[in-house]
Design an enzyme around this catalytic site. Structure first.
Site, PDB file in Angstrom:
ATOM      1  N   GLU A 175      38.793 -24.055  21.516  1.00  0.00           N
ATOM      2  CA  GLU A 175      39.453 -25.000  22.441  1.00  0.00           C
ATOM      3  C   GLU A 175      40.478 -24.277  23.319  1.00  0.00           C
ATOM      4  OE1 GLU A 175      40.734 -28.708  20.624  1.00  0.00           O
ATOM      5  OE2 GLU A 175      38.665 -29.184  20.090  1.00  0.00           O
ATOM      6  N   GLU A 293      32.464 -28.892  16.325  1.00  0.00           N
ATOM      7  CA  GLU A 293      33.369 -29.952  15.847  1.00  0.00           C
ATOM      8  C   GLU A 293      32.820 -31.289  16.325  1.00  0.00           C
ATOM      9  OE1 GLU A 293      37.615 -29.486  16.401  1.00  0.00           O
ATOM     10  OE2 GLU A 293      37.453 -27.313  16.164  1.00  0.00           O
ATOM     11  N   GLN A 342      35.865 -32.851   9.028  1.00  0.00           N
ATOM     12  CA  GLN A 342      35.881 -31.555   8.398  1.00  0.00           C
ATOM     13  C   GLN A 342      35.333 -31.692   6.975  1.00  0.00           C
ATOM     14  OE1 GLN A 342      39.510 -29.361   8.815  1.00  0.00           O
ATOM     15  NE2 GLN A 342      39.656 -29.715  11.019  1.00  0.00           N
TER      16      GLN A 342
HETATM   17  O1  AHR Z   1      39.507 -30.875  13.802  1.00  0.00           O
HETATM   18  C1  AHR Z   1      40.831 -31.071  14.168  1.00  0.00           C
HETATM   19  C2  AHR Z   1      41.176 -30.405  15.492  1.00  0.00           C
HETATM   20  O2  AHR Z   1      40.458 -30.996  16.520  1.00  0.00           O
HETATM   21  C3  AHR Z   1      40.846 -28.943  15.610  1.00  0.00           C
HETATM   22  O3  AHR Z   1      41.820 -28.124  15.089  1.00  0.00           O
HETATM   23  C4  AHR Z   1      40.741 -28.745  17.088  1.00  0.00           C
HETATM   24  O4  AHR Z   1      39.852 -27.707  17.437  1.00  0.00           O
HETATM   25  C5  AHR Z   1      40.314 -30.106  17.612  1.00  0.00           C
HETATM   26  O5  AHR Z   1      41.096 -30.547  18.636  1.00  0.00           O
END
Ligand code: AHR
Length: 488
Positions: A175, A293, A342
């Site tokens: 990101e 993600e 996650q």
């Molecule tokens: O998954 C949580 C956060 O979301 C991560 O650290 C980031 O990459 C995204 O904004």
């Protein structure tokens, strides 16, 4: 009950479904690593060098193929040298992005790679481009992968690891349009080109370098990145969350349920449109998309630190997961990996823990059902559909079909409707099938979830509401359910 027709052509193979589409992501965030996967000091919970055995077993059981680490936003603040060597001497830092906790670096490179070896999955490391140097990134890869007698490698050996790990998947930043340095795409692309040069290959191992791709529908980012990076890169990432931060998972209104499903289904359009932009610069699609993600993002649970992103996981999440995995399957020629956010205790976690207890969430059970697609060939399939509602134009049914090497067909279906059951009339063309076996995950309430009091309220169960004859399968698909079935 409405009948919906579906066809599956067992002779028409569309591409291999990489196991890596079923990956996960574990960040130094809240209780994902510490007090989740890794216990600093809790002899009551069976563990291997601090890594919870029940988590290892649970992740093995869903055939977790790949695990991304150490972030997320944490990755661009992480300096790998802080996390090696004598634990008592490791540097303590502030995890500024995630709640300002003191990070003692007791879980570092060796611990992460041991975790992956215990699970039997590929490691995927996100490097620090935002606040780390080129030398630092370069030496991290040397430390992990080289077997030459350099000082860095001697250090690894002195820290207890003789053989290189042969890490393959490496992200050059995370990101970088926001927490990873707030960069403009041209600037990041130039940095990528520079850093990637020094991400060296050692021995026969070849790195799969992943550049920071877009946030959701930021098509401009993809365009500018692709304009500058087509060499020395294997894939670009895509992040897409289904946000609903005004409500907790277990309080979601029906309207917001539909919105969450709609947001998750946007993944299909995102892959298509980013894929089209990528094809302008790379018509053969040598560069792939890595959706490293994805998942739901609700208001955090009451009484928890809001920066720990701790949420429950309900049947809504199961429907999101099933629909998203079906989308990834359908794009298996473009998407080479995906990682749900996650793994434990954070966002759309597959596992929740508290002390000795462990809960497998409804999302976990979806991964358990869908693992049968891993490594199969995607089959051409078509399914009639119904809209979930008139505003969001969301389809109720998601589906995919794949074939194993031995000819067995695996079909997944999900029904996002909260009140309508459907009868699926599935016609198979090609091979002949005589036996079926099905599993279901279902509830009459989209807010249903597993809790420490009722850890198995929602779980995968054998299902027999179907009839197979003459290569035609009639199966009842209840409201708010996910089904996986094997045909032999
Ligand atoms: O998954 C949580 C956060 O979301 C991560 O650290 C980031 O990459 C995204 O904004």
């Amino acid at each position: 009950m409405t009948t919906l027709k579906m066809t599956v052509n067992t002779y028409s193979k569309k591409g291999r479904i990489s196991p890596l589409l079923y990956g996960s992501f574990a960040e130094h965030l809240g209780r994902c690593i510490y007090d989740g996967i890794y216990l600093k000091n809790n002899p009551d919970v069976p563990n291997t060098d601090g890594i919870r055995n029940d988590i290892i077993e649970a992740l093995k059981a869903i055939k977790l193929p790949v695990l991304r680490w150490p972030g997320g936003c944490f990755a661009d603040e992480y300096h790998w040298r802080d996390g090696i060597g004598d634990k008592s001497k490791r540097k303590k830092m502030i995890n500024t992005h995630w709640g300002g906790l003191v990070e003692d670096n007791s879980f570092g490179t060796h611990e992460f790679l041991q975790l992956c070896e215990l699970i039997g999955c590929e490691p995927y490391i996100a490097g620090n481009l935002g606040s780390g140097t080129v030398q630092e990134m370069s030496e991290w890869i040397e430390y992990i992968n080289s077997s030459e007698p350099s000082s860095v490698v001697q250090e690894r050996i002195a820290n207890g690891r003789k053989e290189p790990w042969n890490l393959k998947y490496f992200g050059v930043g995370n990101e970088n349009w926001a927490c990873g340095g707030n960069m403009r795409p041209q600037y990041y692309a130039d940095l990528y080109r520079r850093y990637a040069v020094y991400c060296r290959n050692y021995g026969p191992n070849r790195l799969y370098k992943i550049a920071c791709g877009p946030n959701s529908d930021d098509y401009d980012w993809t365009d500018k990145i692709m304009e500058s990076i087509t060499k020395d890169c294997s894939a670009i990432s895509l992040h897409h969350y289904s946000w609903m931060t005004s409500q907790r998972a277990t309080e979601l209104s029906k309207d917001n349920y539909i919105k969450v499903i709609a947001k998750s289904r946007k993944m299909d359009e995102l892959i298509e449109r980013h894929g089209n932009i990528m094809a302008k610069y790379d018509p053969e699609h040598k560069l792939k998309l890595v959706v490293d993600e994805w998942g739901t993002w609700y208001k955090t649970e009451e009484g928890t630190n809001p920066r720990f992103l701790h949420q429950q996981s309900t049947m809504t999440d199961a429907i999101v997961a099933a629909g998203t995995l079906d989308i990834f399957n359908s794009w298996c020629n473009i998407v080479s990996m995906a990682n749900i956010a996650q793994t434990v205790n954070v966002l759309q976690a597959v596992i929740l823990t508290s002390g000795k207890q462990l809960i497998k969430t409804p999302t976990y059970h979806v991964f358990d059902i869908y693992k049968e697609h891993q490594n199969n060939m995607l089959l051409e399939s078509y399914c009639e559909n119904k809209r979930l509602d008139s505003d969001e134009q969301v389809n109720a049914i998601s589906h995919s079909a794949s074939i194993k090497e031995d000819g067995a067909v695996f079909i997944t279906l999900s029904n996002a409707s909260l009140d309508k059951e459907y009868e699926m009339d599935i016609e198979l063309f090609g091979n002949h099938y005589e036996n079926a076996e099905a599993n279901i995950l279902a509830s009459d309430n989209y807010l249903s979830h597993n809790s420490y009091e009722e850890p198995e309220k929602i779980k995968k169960e054998a299902y027999s509401q179907y009839k197979l004859s003459d290569n035609r399968l009639f199966i009842k698909l209840p409201a708010c359910s996910v089904i996986g079935m094997v045909l032999k």
